[in-house]
Design a protein around this motif. Structure first.
Motif, mmCIF file in Angstrom:
data_model
loop_
_atom_site.group_PDB
_atom_site.id
_atom_site.type_symbol
_atom_site.label_atom_id
_atom_site.label_comp_id
_atom_site.label_asym_id
_atom_site.label_seq_id
_atom_site.Cartn_x
_atom_site.Cartn_y
_atom_site.Cartn_z
ATOM 1 N N PHE A 1 0.826 -1.210 0.000
ATOM 2 C CA PHE A 1 0.000 0.000 0.000
ATOM 3 C C PHE A 1 0.861 1.262 0.000
ATOM 4 C CE2 PHE A 1 -3.190 -2.946 1.828
ATOM 5 C CZ PHE A 1 -4.183 -2.749 0.894
ATOM 6 N N ALA A 2 1.941 1.236 0.772
ATOM 7 C CA ALA A 2 2.806 2.407 0.866
ATOM 8 C C ALA A 2 3.435 2.750 -0.484
ATOM 9 C CB ALA A 2 3.886 2.181 1.921
ATOM 10 N N LYS A 3 3.873 1.736 -1.213
ATOM 11 C CA LYS A 3 4.467 1.981 -2.529
ATOM 12 C C LYS A 3 3.443 2.618 -3.461
ATOM 13 C CE LYS A 3 6.899 -0.288 -6.382
ATOM 14 N NZ LYS A 3 6.907 0.929 -7.096
ATOM 15 N N TRP A 4 2.231 2.090 -3.477
ATOM 16 C CA TRP A 4 1.179 2.668 -4.316
ATOM 17 C C TRP A 4 0.905 4.115 -3.906
ATOM 18 C CZ3 TRP A 4 -3.627 4.679 -3.121
ATOM 19 C CH2 TRP A 4 -4.415 5.005 -4.226
ATOM 20 N N MET A 5 0.814 4.369 -2.608
ATOM 21 C CA MET A 5 0.535 5.729 -2.133
ATOM 22 C C MET A 5 1.646 6.692 -2.516
ATOM 23 S SD MET A 5 -1.153 5.269 1.627
ATOM 24 C CE MET A 5 -2.593 4.256 1.878
ATOM 25 N N ARG A 6 2.885 6.250 -2.369
ATOM 26 C CA ARG A 6 4.015 7.120 -2.730
ATOM 27 C C ARG A 6 4.066 7.358 -4.226
ATOM 28 N NH1 ARG A 6 6.632 4.248 1.647
ATOM 29 N NH2 ARG A 6 7.276 2.609 0.227
ATOM 30 N N ASP A 7 3.941 6.282 -5.020
ATOM 31 C CA ASP A 7 4.076 6.375 -6.475
ATOM 32 C C ASP A 7 2.901 7.075 -7.151
ATOM 33 O OD1 ASP A 7 6.411 4.980 -6.093
ATOM 34 O OD2 ASP A 7 5.685 3.102 -6.976
ATOM 35 N N LYS A 8 1.689 6.769 -6.731
ATOM 36 C CA LYS A 8 0.497 7.275 -7.419
ATOM 37 C C LYS A 8 -0.089 8.531 -6.801
ATOM 38 C CE LYS A 8 0.233 3.821 -10.328
ATOM 39 N NZ LYS A 8 0.520 3.958 -11.713
ATOM 40 N N GLN A 9 0.068 8.715 -5.496
ATOM 41 C CA GLN A 9 -0.576 9.838 -4.820
ATOM 42 C C GLN A 9 0.409 10.833 -4.215
ATOM 43 O OE1 GLN A 9 -3.845 10.213 -5.169
ATOM 44 N NE2 GLN A 9 -3.930 8.265 -6.243
ATOM 45 N N GLY A 10 1.684 10.477 -4.172
ATOM 46 C CA GLY A 10 2.667 11.379 -3.573
ATOM 47 C C GLY A 10 2.528 11.485 -2.064
ATOM 48 N N VAL A 11 1.980 10.464 -1.438
ATOM 49 C CA VAL A 11 1.753 10.449 0.008
ATOM 50 C C VAL A 11 2.644 9.372 0.612
ATOM 51 C CG1 VAL A 11 0.048 9.953 1.811
ATOM 52 C CG2 VAL A 11 -0.635 11.219 -0.229
ATOM 53 N N ASP A 12 3.374 9.719 1.664
ATOM 54 C CA ASP A 12 4.250 8.772 2.334
ATOM 55 C C ASP A 12 3.599 8.368 3.657
ATOM 56 O OD1 ASP A 12 6.439 7.162 2.777
ATOM 57 O OD2 ASP A 12 7.669 8.783 3.597
ATOM 58 N N PRO A 13 2.916 7.227 3.687
ATOM 59 C CA PRO A 13 2.186 6.846 4.896
ATOM 60 C C PRO A 13 3.101 6.357 6.008
ATOM 61 C CG PRO A 13 2.090 5.069 3.329
ATOM 62 C CD PRO A 13 2.802 6.212 2.641
ATOM 63 N N GLU A 14 2.579 6.424 7.211
ATOM 64 C CA GLU A 14 3.310 5.858 8.343
ATOM 65 C C GLU A 14 2.526 4.673 8.880
ATOM 66 O OE1 GLU A 14 2.893 8.335 12.158
ATOM 67 O OE2 GLU A 14 2.548 9.802 10.569
ATOM 68 N N LEU A 15 3.228 3.712 9.438
ATOM 69 C CA LEU A 15 2.623 2.488 9.957
ATOM 70 C C LEU A 15 2.660 2.493 11.475
ATOM 71 C CD1 LEU A 15 1.487 -0.416 9.577
ATOM 72 C CD2 LEU A 15 3.867 -1.198 9.496
ATOM 73 N N VAL A 16 1.532 2.132 12.070
ATOM 74 C CA VAL A 16 1.434 1.947 13.518
ATOM 75 C C VAL A 16 0.891 0.544 13.740
ATOM 76 C CG1 VAL A 16 0.306 2.708 15.639
ATOM 77 C CG2 VAL A 16 0.994 4.396 13.933
ATOM 78 N N ILE A 17 1.569 -0.221 14.598
ATOM 79 C CA ILE A 17 1.101 -1.559 14.949
ATOM 80 C C ILE A 17 0.802 -1.557 16.443
ATOM 81 C CG2 ILE A 17 1.647 -4.019 15.067
ATOM 82 C CD1 ILE A 17 3.625 -3.571 12.747
ATOM 83 N N ARG A 18 -0.398 -2.008 16.770
ATOM 84 C CA ARG A 18 -0.799 -2.122 18.165
ATOM 85 C C ARG A 18 -1.264 -3.552 18.409
ATOM 86 N NH1 ARG A 18 -2.468 3.652 20.110
ATOM 87 N NH2 ARG A 18 -2.959 2.561 22.020
ATOM 88 N N GLU A 19 -1.240 -3.955 19.661
ATOM 89 C CA GLU A 19 -1.727 -5.277 20.037
ATOM 90 C C GLU A 19 -2.863 -5.113 21.029
ATOM 91 O OE1 GLU A 19 1.210 -8.115 21.288
ATOM 92 O OE2 GLU A 19 2.678 -7.331 19.859
ATOM 93 N N GLY A 20 -3.936 -5.873 20.798
ATOM 94 C CA GLY A 20 -5.081 -5.829 21.700
ATOM 95 C C GLY A 20 -6.374 -5.981 20.939
#
Length: 151
Positions: free
Chosen positions: A68-87
């Motif tokens: 998803f991040a590659k698509w967002m960067r390449d197609k939309q110019g958006v660099d997403p951040e990832l957050v992982i939580r447990e629960g």
């Protein structure tokens, strides 16, 4: 910067939620935060096995995120951040909305299943009155062209 918080899971409707969040962020100068929640019941094994399973879950999440991040960067110019939580997923989504003051919109994908929009959408809309941000629910069956026109 306002961020669109979108949930990464194994659901089919997650794809449209990701697209919507990225396109809205690109059009409004915002960002995208992708949240993945690892449910605790996945690790009710012996401690060593649970640790290995937790690490494997994190590796799968990172691999899924990179697509998803590659698509967002390449197609939309958006660099997403990832957050992982447990629960518990609903609890952790609500907590992330509270913990990150830059999150301005929660984006969820809705299933077109006759049983309902999906457990996250159902449970989070029940809690929507306590949220300090709006929820955008994106239909899972929305075409890519219609999604682009809306955003």
């Amino acid at each position: 910067m306002r961020k669109f918080l979108v949930v990464l899971d194994d659901s089919r409707e997650c794809l449209n939620a990701m697209r919507f969040a990225a396109m809205r962020a690109a059009h409004t100068g915002g960002g995208v935060e992708i949240l993945s929640v690892i449910p605790p019941d996945e690790f009710n094994h012996w401690i060593g096995v649970g640790d290995i399973m937790r690490e494997e879950a994190r590796e799968r999440i990172h691999a899924h995120f990179e697509v998803f991040a590659k698509w967002m960067r390449d197609k939309q110019g958006v660099d997403p951040e990832l957050v992982i939580r447990e629960g518990n997923p609903v609890t952790e989504i609500l907590a992330q909305c509270s913990d990150d003051p830059d999150v301005g919109v929660l984006v969820l994908g809705a299933s077109s299943d006759k049983k309902g929009p999906g457990p996250l959408v159902t449970q989070l809309t029940r809690n929507s009155g306590t949220l300090e941000i709006p929820i955008t629910i994106v239909p899972g069956e929305l075409s890519k062209e219609r999604l682009e026109a809306i955003t």
